[in-house]
Design a protein around this motif. Structure first.
Motif, PDB file in Angstrom:
ATOM      1  N   GLN A   1      68.574  30.727  21.952  1.00 37.21           N
ATOM      2  CA  GLN A   1      69.597  31.071  20.957  1.00 37.21           C
ATOM      3  C   GLN A   1      70.521  29.861  20.706  1.00 37.21           C
ATOM      4  OE1 GLN A   1      72.275  34.177  22.139  1.00 37.21           O
ATOM      5  NE2 GLN A   1      73.082  34.466  20.071  1.00 37.21           N
ATOM      6  N   ALA A   2      70.936  29.207  21.783  1.00 41.40           N
ATOM      7  CA  ALA A   2      71.808  28.038  21.650  1.00 41.40           C
ATOM      8  C   ALA A   2      71.091  26.909  20.916  1.00 41.40           C
ATOM      9  CB  ALA A   2      72.275  27.567  23.023  1.00 41.40           C
ATOM     10  N   ALA A   3      69.808  26.714  21.215  1.00 43.27           N
ATOM     11  CA  ALA A   3      69.043  25.663  20.539  1.00 43.27           C
ATOM     12  C   ALA A   3      68.914  25.957  19.046  1.00 43.27           C
ATOM     13  CB  ALA A   3      67.664  25.524  21.180  1.00 43.27           C
ATOM     14  N   GLY A   4      68.693  27.232  18.739  1.00 40.68           N
ATOM     15  CA  GLY A   4      68.590  27.606  17.327  1.00 40.68           C
ATOM     16  C   GLY A   4      69.884  27.354  16.578  1.00 40.68           C
ATOM     17  N   ARG A   5      71.009  27.753  17.183  1.00 36.91           N
ATOM     18  CA  ARG A   5      72.301  27.508  16.529  1.00 36.91           C
ATOM     19  C   ARG A   5      72.588  26.011  16.430  1.00 36.91           C
ATOM     20  NH1 ARG A   5      76.032  31.623  16.404  1.00 36.91           N
ATOM     21  NH2 ARG A   5      77.176  30.172  15.040  1.00 36.91           N
ATOM     22  N   GLY A   6      72.169  25.288  17.475  1.00 34.63           N
ATOM     23  CA  GLY A   6      72.394  23.846  17.456  1.00 34.63           C
ATOM     24  C   GLY A   6      71.628  23.164  16.341  1.00 34.63           C
ATOM     25  N   SER A   7      70.384  23.584  16.127  1.00 39.44           N
ATOM     26  CA  SER A   7      69.589  22.990  15.049  1.00 39.44           C
ATOM     27  C   SER A   7      70.180  23.311  13.680  1.00 39.44           C
ATOM     28  CB  SER A   7      68.144  23.482  15.138  1.00 39.44           C
ATOM     29  OG  SER A   7      68.075  24.889  14.953  1.00 39.44           O
ATOM     30  N   GLU A   8      70.759  24.511  13.536  1.00 35.94           N
ATOM     31  CA  GLU A   8      71.415  24.882  12.277  1.00 35.94           C
ATOM     32  C   GLU A   8      72.619  23.974  12.005  1.00 35.94           C
ATOM     33  OE1 GLU A   8      72.516  28.944  12.519  1.00 35.94           O
ATOM     34  OE2 GLU A   8      70.447  29.697  12.610  1.00 35.94           O
ATOM     35  N   VAL A   9      73.414  23.735  13.048  1.00 36.49           N
ATOM     36  CA  VAL A   9      74.594  22.881  12.901  1.00 36.49           C
ATOM     37  C   VAL A   9      74.184  21.457  12.550  1.00 36.49           C
ATOM     38  CG1 VAL A   9      76.537  21.838  14.140  1.00 36.49           C
ATOM     39  CG2 VAL A   9      76.032  24.268  14.424  1.00 36.49           C
ATOM     40  N   ILE A  10      73.170  20.945  13.228  1.00 39.92           N
ATOM     41  CA  ILE A  10      72.710  19.583  12.955  1.00 39.92           C
ATOM     42  C   ILE A  10      72.174  19.466  11.541  1.00 39.92           C
ATOM     43  CG2 ILE A  10      70.986  17.858  13.581  1.00 39.92           C
ATOM     44  CD1 ILE A  10      71.272  18.867  16.489  1.00 39.92           C
ATOM     45  N   ALA A  11      71.415  20.474  11.114  1.00 38.72           N
ATOM     46  CA  ALA A  11      70.877  20.455   9.746  1.00 38.72           C
ATOM     47  C   ALA A  11      72.005  20.446   8.720  1.00 38.72           C
ATOM     48  CB  ALA A  11      69.970  21.666   9.530  1.00 38.72           C
ATOM     49  N   ALA A  12      73.051  21.242   8.963  1.00 39.00           N
ATOM     50  CA  ALA A  12      74.198  21.275   8.047  1.00 39.00           C
ATOM     51  C   ALA A  12      74.894  19.919   8.007  1.00 39.00           C
ATOM     52  CB  ALA A  12      75.180  22.367   8.471  1.00 39.00           C
ATOM     53  N   ASN A  13      75.051  19.291   9.164  1.00 35.45           N
ATOM     54  CA  ASN A  13      75.690  17.978   9.215  1.00 35.45           C
ATOM     55  C   ASN A  13      74.892  16.927   8.443  1.00 35.45           C
ATOM     56  OD1 ASN A  13      77.890  18.800  10.747  1.00 35.45           O
ATOM     57  ND2 ASN A  13      76.917  18.324  12.701  1.00 35.45           N
ATOM     58  N   LEU A  14      73.584  16.911   8.674  1.00 37.91           N
ATOM     59  CA  LEU A  14      72.744  15.914   8.017  1.00 37.91           C
ATOM     60  C   LEU A  14      72.699  16.107   6.507  1.00 37.91           C
ATOM     61  CD1 LEU A  14      69.762  15.720  10.543  1.00 37.91           C
ATOM     62  CD2 LEU A  14      71.462  13.938  10.065  1.00 37.91           C
ATOM     63  N   SER A  15      72.715  17.353   6.062  1.00 37.52           N
ATOM     64  CA  SER A  15      72.641  17.605   4.622  1.00 37.52           C
ATOM     65  C   SER A  15      73.960  17.336   3.908  1.00 37.52           C
ATOM     66  CB  SER A  15      72.206  19.052   4.360  1.00 37.52           C
ATOM     67  OG  SER A  15      73.169  19.965   4.874  1.00 37.52           O
ATOM     68  N   ASN A  16      75.033  17.129   4.682  1.00 35.89           N
ATOM     69  CA  ASN A  16      76.352  16.899   4.074  1.00 35.89           C
ATOM     70  C   ASN A  16      76.949  15.543   4.468  1.00 35.89           C
ATOM     71  OD1 ASN A  16      77.371  19.557   2.651  1.00 35.89           O
ATOM     72  ND2 ASN A  16      76.344  20.212   4.541  1.00 35.89           N
ATOM     73  N   VAL A  17      76.076  14.595   4.798  1.00 32.06           N
ATOM     74  CA  VAL A  17      76.548  13.272   5.203  1.00 32.06           C
ATOM     75  C   VAL A  17      77.450  12.657   4.127  1.00 32.06           C
ATOM     76  CG1 VAL A  17      75.827  10.907   5.665  1.00 32.06           C
ATOM     77  CG2 VAL A  17      74.614  12.796   6.738  1.00 32.06           C
ATOM     78  N   LEU A  18      77.097  12.821   2.858  1.00 33.53           N
ATOM     79  CA  LEU A  18      77.835  12.192   1.760  1.00 33.53           C
ATOM     80  C   LEU A  18      78.718  13.179   1.001  1.00 33.53           C
ATOM     81  CD1 LEU A  18      75.008   9.904   0.310  1.00 33.53           C
ATOM     82  CD2 LEU A  18      76.791   9.308   1.966  1.00 33.53           C
ATOM     83  N   THR A  19      78.888  14.389   1.531  1.00 41.87           N
ATOM     84  CA  THR A  19      79.717  15.383   0.847  1.00 41.87           C
ATOM     85  C   THR A  19      81.202  15.087   1.076  1.00 41.87           C
ATOM     86  OG1 THR A  19      78.011  17.074   1.135  1.00 41.87           O
ATOM     87  CG2 THR A  19      80.233  17.834   0.620  1.00 41.87           C
ATOM     88  N   PRO A  20      81.988  14.892   0.006  1.00 45.11           N
ATOM     89  CA  PRO A  20      83.423  14.613   0.175  1.00 45.11           C
ATOM     90  C   PRO A  20      84.129  15.770   0.882  1.00 45.11           C
ATOM     91  CG  PRO A  20      82.721  14.114  -2.077  1.00 45.11           C
ATOM     92  CD  PRO A  20      81.584  14.841  -1.418  1.00 45.11           C
ATOM     93  N   GLY A  21      84.992  15.428   1.831  1.00 42.24           N
ATOM     94  CA  GLY A  21      85.785  16.437   2.524  1.00 42.24           C
ATOM     95  C   GLY A  21      85.072  17.168   3.637  1.00 42.24           C
ATOM     96  N   TYR A  22      83.795  16.874   3.828  1.00 45.71           N
ATOM     97  CA  TYR A  22      83.038  17.615   4.850  1.00 45.71           C
ATOM     98  C   TYR A  22      83.474  17.164   6.234  1.00 45.71           C
ATOM     99  CZ  TYR A  22      79.103  19.550   7.461  1.00 45.71           C
ATOM    100  OH  TYR A  22      78.324  20.239   8.363  1.00 45.71           O
TER     101      TYR A  22
END
Length: 484
Positions: free
Chosen positions: A15-36
């Motif tokens: 469960q922790a690994a799954g949530r961790g992968s979700e967080v990492i995916a969100a971070n990577l997809s918003n590298v250039l998003t202003p205010g993120y």
């Protein structure tokens, strides 16, 4: 450890690994998003379980508020410096460098040369016409330059109106986000996206008016300008401004003809470095409309006044009366010292010598008010007109007061003055741009690091594989026990 405990631990790990992968995916997809803001998975040991395990405490948003605040102030200063530098560049181009054929200095030199050429052959009509054309071009350059300044003031006034509207709208949006963030926080929901959106809005507000954020209860923030004006604290302030349709040299904020800015109905200064709404883009537009362009118009008027007065002297052209206009006029009238404002916008060649207005170029040789052509070989007046340009005379107004200048000296002094101002503005812009660049780099360094996130993803994959292996092993043990 029991088989049940091992299975429980593995399931928690998955469960922790799954949530961790979700967080990492969100971070990577918003590298250039202003205010993120960087999302981090918060984990702790499962103290409620006798067999241990991992517990997901939530997801936190990590930002460097101090660095964000510094970057906002730097961006506000950069926006201010950029607007002012742009105007000084426009003024410098408007006056022109001495080596440019269209510059005021070059056109004065051309007029002097054409008067000399006409004086050498006063009987040549084409030479007289050329001198008149040079005088007309010079007058038109003054008018064009003055119109450019007033257009810049009008553009600044319109921009202020647009930016004030946007400021009011953004303040209302931040207020609404404050409410939503509080509601989400009370209900125990994640509000990171709302925080990101609020940060972007505050960044935009700070570019218009530099602000500082002050934390309030339940995740809300208050906004104060660096000059101490309350823009948002519970309720959003209403910033007021009245646009003007047309701006002329006679219209200024000082004489009450142009609008200032108000906050909740109270006037607030934007002029000084310590004003309530100083700094930022809005203050720069006010500086253009009420200070820089007005000063430039004053210096241009002083130059036009000097040019008109030089040629309306009866000692130079004996056909003129005490109140008769000379070669250059104030809309075909003599110069009135009580009406200097905007003279650069009204300067024109005397219609008596301008063939485009029904005049006769021979009057340049024989006198503006001459009744009939005189001796075609007499170049005395032409020489006097040429000398009038070169003679050093006391300047009656502008920054030139107290000195003695030729017409070209005045123009050169003005060119140097605004060249220095443009260079000063360019230095300020370079400094502020370097600040923004440095702070942006530091902020990005504290934000999402794609390399680091990918390393985290590898660890998550390893954790997932390890927990999956534990489950597989538990399954094999259970199968073995069932076969016994």
């Amino acid at each position: 450890m029991s088989i049940t405990g091992a299975l429980s631990n593995a399931m928690q790990g998955l469960q922790a690994a799954g949530r961790g992968s979700e967080v990492i995916a969100a971070n990577l997809s918003n590298v250039l998003t202003p205010g993120y803001g960087l999302r981090v998975l918060d984990l702790s040991s499962n103290a409620t379980s006798s067999s241990g395990g991992v517990k997901v405490d939530g997801i936190s948003r990590q930002v460097n508020e101090s660095l964000i605040q510094d970057k906002r102030l730097a961006e506000a200063g950069n926006a201010n410096a950029s607007v002012i530098h742009s105007l000084y560049s426009t003024i410098e181009n408007m006056i022109g460098a001495p080596d440019e054929p269209s510059s005021l200095t070059a056109q004065l030199a051309t007029l002097e040369t054409d008067l000399l050429t006409a004086a050498s052959r006063p009987d040549a009509p084409e030479r007289l016409s050329t001198a008149v054309a040079s005088a007309r071009n010079l007058a038109n350059s003054f008018v064009k330059a003055s119109n450019t300044l007033q257009d810049a003031r009008s553009d600044a006034d319109r921009t202020i109106g647009t930016q004030v509207d946007r400021l009011n709208s953004a303040l209302v949006q931040v207020k609404a986000l404050n409410t939503q963030i509080t509601k989400s926080q009370v209900q125990g929901n994640l509000n990171h996206a709302l925080l990101d959106q609020r940060q972007v809005l505050i960044d935009e507000i700070s570019t218009l008016v530099p602000v500082r954020t002050i934390p309030r209860d339940n995740g809300q923030v208050a906004l104060y300008s660096t000059g101490g004006v309350v823009l948002l604290d519970g309720s959003a302030a209403q910033v007021g401004f009245q646009r003007s349709n047309t701006i002329t040299p006679y219209l200024t904020k000082e004489n009450g003809a142009l609008s200032g800015i108000t906050v909740n109905g109270y006037p607030v200064t934007t002029k000084s470095d310590h004003g309530g709404l100083s700094g930022g883009s809005i203050a720069a537009q006010f500086a253009i409309r009420d200070d820089i362009a007005v000063n430039a118009q004053t210096q241009l008027d002083a130059l036009a006044r000097d040019l008109i007065v030089r040629f309306q002297d009866p000692a130079i052209d004996t056909t003129l009366g005490a109140n008769d206009p000379g070669l250059f006029t104030d809309e075909n009238a003599a110069f009135d010292p009580a009406d200097e404002i905007g003279i650069a916008q009204r300067i024109a060649v005397n219609t008596a010598v301008d063939p485009q207005k029904g005049g006769e170029p021979w009057r340049l040789r024989d006198g503006i008010s001459a009744a009939a052509p005189g001796d075609v070989g007499d170049g005395t007046l032409l020489n006097r007109l040429m000398d009038a340009l070169k003679d050093g005379r006391p300047a009656a107004s502008g920054m030139f007061s107290g000195g003695s200048y030729s017409a070209i000296d005045l123009t050169t002094t003005l060119t140097s003055h605004f060249g220095a101002k443009r260079n000063e503005a360019e230095n300020s812009l370079s400094f502020s741009a370097a600040q923004v660049s440095e702070l942006t780099e530091r902020l990005l360094g504290d934000g999402v690091d794609s390399d680091q996130e990918l390393q985290k993803l590898l660890l998550v994959e390893q954790a997932f594989a390890a927990n999956a292996r534990v489950i597989q092993t538990v399954d094999e043990l259970m199968q073995t026990l069932l076969r016994i």
